[in-house]
Design an enzyme around this catalytic site. Sequence first.
Site, PDB file in Angstrom:
ATOM      1  N   SER A   1       0.836  -1.196   0.000  1.00 30.32           N
ATOM      2  CA  SER A   1       0.000   0.000   0.000  1.00 30.32           C
ATOM      3  C   SER A   1       0.869   1.244   0.000  1.00 30.32           C
ATOM      4  O   SER A   1       1.979   1.241   0.549  1.00 30.32           O
ATOM      5  CB  SER A   1      -0.870  -0.021   1.264  1.00 30.32           C
ATOM      6  OG  SER A   1      -1.468   1.231   1.481  1.00 30.32           O
TER       7      SER A   1
ATOM      8  N   TYR B   1      -1.809  -0.986  10.826  1.00 29.61           N
ATOM      9  CA  TYR B   1      -2.097  -1.554   9.499  1.00 29.61           C
ATOM     10  C   TYR B   1      -0.910  -1.331   8.556  1.00 29.61           C
ATOM     11  O   TYR B   1      -0.402  -2.266   7.928  1.00 29.61           O
ATOM     12  CB  TYR B   1      -3.379  -0.924   8.910  1.00 29.61           C
ATOM     13  CG  TYR B   1      -3.521  -1.187   7.434  1.00 29.61           C
ATOM     14  CD1 TYR B   1      -3.836  -2.463   6.974  1.00 29.61           C
ATOM     15  CD2 TYR B   1      -3.286  -0.189   6.489  1.00 29.61           C
ATOM     16  CE1 TYR B   1      -3.915  -2.723   5.607  1.00 29.61           C
ATOM     17  CE2 TYR B   1      -3.372  -0.436   5.133  1.00 29.61           C
ATOM     18  CZ  TYR B   1      -3.690  -1.701   4.700  1.00 29.61           C
ATOM     19  OH  TYR B   1      -3.771  -1.960   3.360  1.00 29.61           O
TER      20      TYR B   1
ATOM     21  N   LYS C   1       2.047  -3.969   6.749  1.00 27.34           N
ATOM     22  CA  LYS C   1       2.468  -4.038   5.334  1.00 27.34           C
ATOM     23  C   LYS C   1       3.987  -3.902   5.225  1.00 27.34           C
ATOM     24  O   LYS C   1       4.636  -4.632   4.470  1.00 27.34           O
ATOM     25  CB  LYS C   1       1.793  -2.930   4.514  1.00 27.34           C
ATOM     26  CG  LYS C   1       0.301  -3.085   4.356  1.00 27.34           C
ATOM     27  CD  LYS C   1      -0.042  -4.263   3.470  1.00 27.34           C
ATOM     28  CE  LYS C   1      -1.535  -4.469   3.341  1.00 27.34           C
ATOM     29  NZ  LYS C   1      -1.893  -5.761   2.752  1.00 27.34           N
TER      30      LYS C   1
HETATM   31  P1  NAD Z   1     -11.099  -6.775   1.136  1.00 27.76           P
HETATM   32  O1  NAD Z   1     -11.305  -6.754   2.615  1.00 27.76           O
HETATM   33  O2  NAD Z   1     -12.259  -6.524   0.259  1.00 27.76           O
HETATM   34  O3  NAD Z   1     -10.429  -8.158   0.705  1.00 27.76           O
HETATM   35  C1  NAD Z   1      -9.574  -8.896   1.544  1.00 27.76           C
HETATM   36  C2  NAD Z   1     -10.070 -10.329   1.573  1.00 27.76           C
HETATM   37  O4  NAD Z   1      -9.218 -11.106   2.411  1.00 27.76           O
HETATM   38  C3  NAD Z   1     -11.490 -10.467   2.136  1.00 27.76           C
HETATM   39  O5  NAD Z   1     -12.275 -11.212   1.230  1.00 27.76           O
HETATM   40  C4  NAD Z   1     -11.305 -11.218   3.451  1.00 27.76           C
HETATM   41  O6  NAD Z   1     -12.398 -12.060   3.738  1.00 27.76           O
HETATM   42  C5  NAD Z   1     -10.011 -11.992   3.187  1.00 27.76           C
HETATM   43  N1  NAD Z   1      -9.226 -12.340   4.370  1.00 27.76           N
HETATM   44  C6  NAD Z   1      -8.780 -11.516   5.352  1.00 27.76           C
HETATM   45  N2  NAD Z   1      -8.074 -12.201   6.271  1.00 27.76           N
HETATM   46  C7  NAD Z   1      -8.058 -13.494   5.846  1.00 27.76           C
HETATM   47  C8  NAD Z   1      -7.480 -14.693   6.361  1.00 27.76           C
HETATM   48  N3  NAD Z   1      -6.801 -14.712   7.514  1.00 27.76           N
HETATM   49  N4  NAD Z   1      -7.652 -15.838   5.663  1.00 27.76           N
HETATM   50  C9  NAD Z   1      -8.348 -15.853   4.503  1.00 27.76           C
HETATM   51  N5  NAD Z   1      -8.922 -14.757   3.981  1.00 27.76           N
HETATM   52  C10 NAD Z   1      -8.779 -13.583   4.644  1.00 27.76           C
HETATM   53  O7  NAD Z   1      -9.908  -5.731   0.828  1.00 27.76           O
HETATM   54  P2  NAD Z   1      -9.384  -5.163  -0.551  1.00 27.76           P
HETATM   55  O8  NAD Z   1      -9.731  -3.723  -0.604  1.00 27.76           O
HETATM   56  O9  NAD Z   1      -9.791  -6.051  -1.673  1.00 27.76           O
HETATM   57  O10 NAD Z   1      -7.817  -5.254  -0.290  1.00 27.76           O
HETATM   58  C11 NAD Z   1      -7.057  -6.350  -0.729  1.00 27.76           C
HETATM   59  C12 NAD Z   1      -5.621  -6.170  -0.258  1.00 27.76           C
HETATM   60  O11 NAD Z   1      -5.120  -4.937  -0.769  1.00 27.76           O
HETATM   61  C13 NAD Z   1      -5.472  -6.086   1.265  1.00 27.76           C
HETATM   62  O12 NAD Z   1      -4.303  -6.765   1.633  1.00 27.76           O
HETATM   63  C14 NAD Z   1      -5.345  -4.602   1.513  1.00 27.76           C
HETATM   64  O13 NAD Z   1      -4.597  -4.331   2.683  1.00 27.76           O
HETATM   65  C15 NAD Z   1      -4.604  -4.133   0.282  1.00 27.76           C
HETATM   66  N6  NAD Z   1      -4.837  -2.725  -0.039  1.00 27.76           N
HETATM   67  C16 NAD Z   1      -6.122  -2.250  -0.143  1.00 27.76           C
HETATM   68  C17 NAD Z   1      -6.326  -0.908  -0.416  1.00 27.76           C
HETATM   69  C18 NAD Z   1      -7.721  -0.352  -0.479  1.00 27.76           C
HETATM   70  O14 NAD Z   1      -7.895   0.854  -0.281  1.00 27.76           O
HETATM   71  N7  NAD Z   1      -8.753  -1.143  -0.762  1.00 27.76           N
HETATM   72  C19 NAD Z   1      -5.241  -0.046  -0.620  1.00 27.76           C
HETATM   73  C20 NAD Z   1      -3.950  -0.570  -0.534  1.00 27.76           C
HETATM   74  C21 NAD Z   1      -3.764  -1.911  -0.239  1.00 27.76           C
HETATM   75  C1  WQD Z   2      -9.390   9.911   0.958  1.00 30.16           C
HETATM   76  C2  WQD Z   2      -9.569  11.402   1.215  1.00 30.16           C
HETATM   77  C3  WQD Z   2      -9.858  11.928   3.542  1.00 30.16           C
HETATM   78  C4  WQD Z   2     -13.683   9.840   3.962  1.00 30.16           C
HETATM   79  C5  WQD Z   2      -6.892   4.837   3.080  1.00 30.16           C
HETATM   80  C6  WQD Z   2      -5.854   4.126   3.887  1.00 30.16           C
HETATM   81  C7  WQD Z   2      -4.727   3.666   2.995  1.00 30.16           C
HETATM   82  C8  WQD Z   2      -5.272   2.838   1.820  1.00 30.16           C
HETATM   83  C9  WQD Z   2      -6.390   3.526   1.110  1.00 30.16           C
HETATM   84  C10 WQD Z   2      -5.144   0.506   2.352  1.00 30.16           C
HETATM   85  C11 WQD Z   2      -8.798  11.895   2.436  1.00 30.16           C
HETATM   86  C12 WQD Z   2     -11.113  12.273   2.770  1.00 30.16           C
HETATM   87  C13 WQD Z   2     -12.515  10.374   3.459  1.00 30.16           C
HETATM   88  C14 WQD Z   2     -14.729  10.718   4.367  1.00 30.16           C
HETATM   89  C15 WQD Z   2     -13.356  12.577   3.709  1.00 30.16           C
HETATM   90  N1  WQD Z   2      -5.814   1.585   2.265  1.00 30.16           N
HETATM   91  N2  WQD Z   2     -12.351  11.714   3.335  1.00 30.16           N
HETATM   92  N3  WQD Z   2     -14.515  12.071   4.227  1.00 30.16           N
HETATM   93  O1  WQD Z   2      -7.119   7.877   3.868  1.00 30.16           O
HETATM   94  O2  WQD Z   2      -6.165   8.230   1.536  1.00 30.16           O
HETATM   95  O3  WQD Z   2      -6.288   5.970   2.457  1.00 30.16           O
HETATM   96  O4  WQD Z   2      -7.386   3.946   2.070  1.00 30.16           O
HETATM   97  O5  WQD Z   2      -3.998   0.343   2.196  1.00 30.16           O
HETATM   98  O6  WQD Z   2      -3.868   2.923   3.781  1.00 30.16           O
HETATM   99  O7  WQD Z   2      -5.354   5.027   4.868  1.00 30.16           O
HETATM  100  O8  WQD Z   2      -8.368   7.084   1.799  1.00 30.16           O
HETATM  101  O9  WQD Z   2     -10.713   7.143   1.058  1.00 30.16           O
HETATM  102  O10 WQD Z   2     -10.221   7.202   3.544  1.00 30.16           O
HETATM  103  O11 WQD Z   2      -9.675   9.189   2.158  1.00 30.16           O
HETATM  104  O12 WQD Z   2     -13.226  13.800   3.628  1.00 30.16           O
HETATM  105  O13 WQD Z   2     -15.772  10.293   4.862  1.00 30.16           O
HETATM  106  O14 WQD Z   2     -10.956  11.661   1.506  1.00 30.16           O
HETATM  107  O15 WQD Z   2      -9.607  12.887   4.536  1.00 30.16           O
HETATM  108  O16 WQD Z   2      -8.346  13.197   2.146  1.00 30.16           O
HETATM  109  P1  WQD Z   2      -6.941   7.403   2.496  1.00 30.16           P
HETATM  110  P2  WQD Z   2      -9.828   7.585   2.163  1.00 30.16           P
END
Ligand code: NAD
Ligand code: WQD
Length: 358
Positions: free
Chosen positions: A144, A168, A172
Amino acid sequence: MDEGTRIGSYSRAQHDGGRSMRILVTGGAGYIGSHTCLELLGAGYEVVVVDNLCNSKEESLRRVQELAGRNLEFYKVDLLDKQALHAVFESSPVNAVIHFAGLKAVGESVTDPLRYYHNNVTGALVLCEIMGRHKVKNLVFSSSATVYGDPSEVPIKEDFPLFATNPYGRSKLIIEEILQDLHRADETWNVSLLRYFNPVGAHPSGRIGEDPNGIPNNLLPYITQVAIGRLPELFVFGDDYPTRDGTGVRDYVHVVDLAVGHIRALENIISGPGVVTYNLGTGQGYSVLEMIAAFEKASGKRVPYKIVARRPGDIASCYADPSKAEDELAWSAHRGIDKMTAHAWHWQHDNPNGYGEP
Ligand code: NAD
Ligand code: WQD
């Protein structure tokens, strides 16, 4: 021993003589995982999903198969259950793994750090141990942009200093370091660390998308739930940041572009590059107010909002320099803010309760 539930199995006759690669997708029922499974099936890969459904529903996989016109194999297995995971590798041999499974709510990780470290870090350890035991040493990992902490400048390059601001993010970073160590100890491991920026949007069909539990933490799902009437108004967290309109700027990237990025990373990893790191973002930052305006234009709905205090831990501006992925993976994001917001709305409109009961 829970060997999981198999909900479908792909018939080799449907494909190119059974020569295709088999990919294990952990967390494949989740938001990014389900879109990636669909792209993998479309590209001719055979797909095996392991997910414990702690943050997803099996319905997402049913729809992925329906959209692809092909089946995948699903095992309802927790990554922490070493024996069950071993059994999956025994019965469904694979060539590579894409590891999405993890917990991702930043605030929850602050209040319940042990759960986050246990699930994310131990889950990755168990996965790598079982992969090693089965001589599967090709891994694409969901990292991330949060690993850059509060960067001193933007756009962010892969060699910027790394820093975690919450458990979190630290989970990572720890996993990235574990995977580096694994490769130092055994150079036959190939690992692609994909640092996503802000994934948004949904498949253009409106059949699969993001289905957060409870009140969404992220901006676009919150906006779509206001627009559909599930939430009364959006709270904009701060308008006094040093950005063009005072609200936070982020690099929103369409989930289908992100899914395609995994296919490119997989093609690259199989060529044996060792440990490689890529930013997956568009390189373009949008403010919260710009996202609201784009959503209103795409959906024709008004989104009432109120400016409130900054959210603790938020940073002013975060966007990628995606040129390394462009140069080395031939990947770039093609879907702009218009498609991100239109597809997010299509998904929310057609599925007001996500994958749940109508
Ligand atoms: P999500 O929660 O929709 O998907 C994650 C999946 O993993 C879920 O289906 C959950 O049931 C499964 N899971 C969690 N723990 C588990 C375990 N111990 N065993 C088996 N399954 C398990 O999340 P997402 O948004 O699809 O994110 C996928 C990956 O990408 C995550 O690792 C997340 O940290 C990373 N990521 C997400 C974002 C974002 O904003 N969505 C941003 C950066 C990184
Ligand atoms: C985006 C912008 C908020 C909600 C998070 C995690 C990051 C990654 C992606 C996993 C910011 C603003 C948000 C709301 C708002 N996840 N906001 N009102 O914080 O950039 O990233 O998700 O890896 O680790 O921290 O994403 O969508 O929460 O926020 O004003 O109700 O929207 O302040 O500027 P963020 P976000």
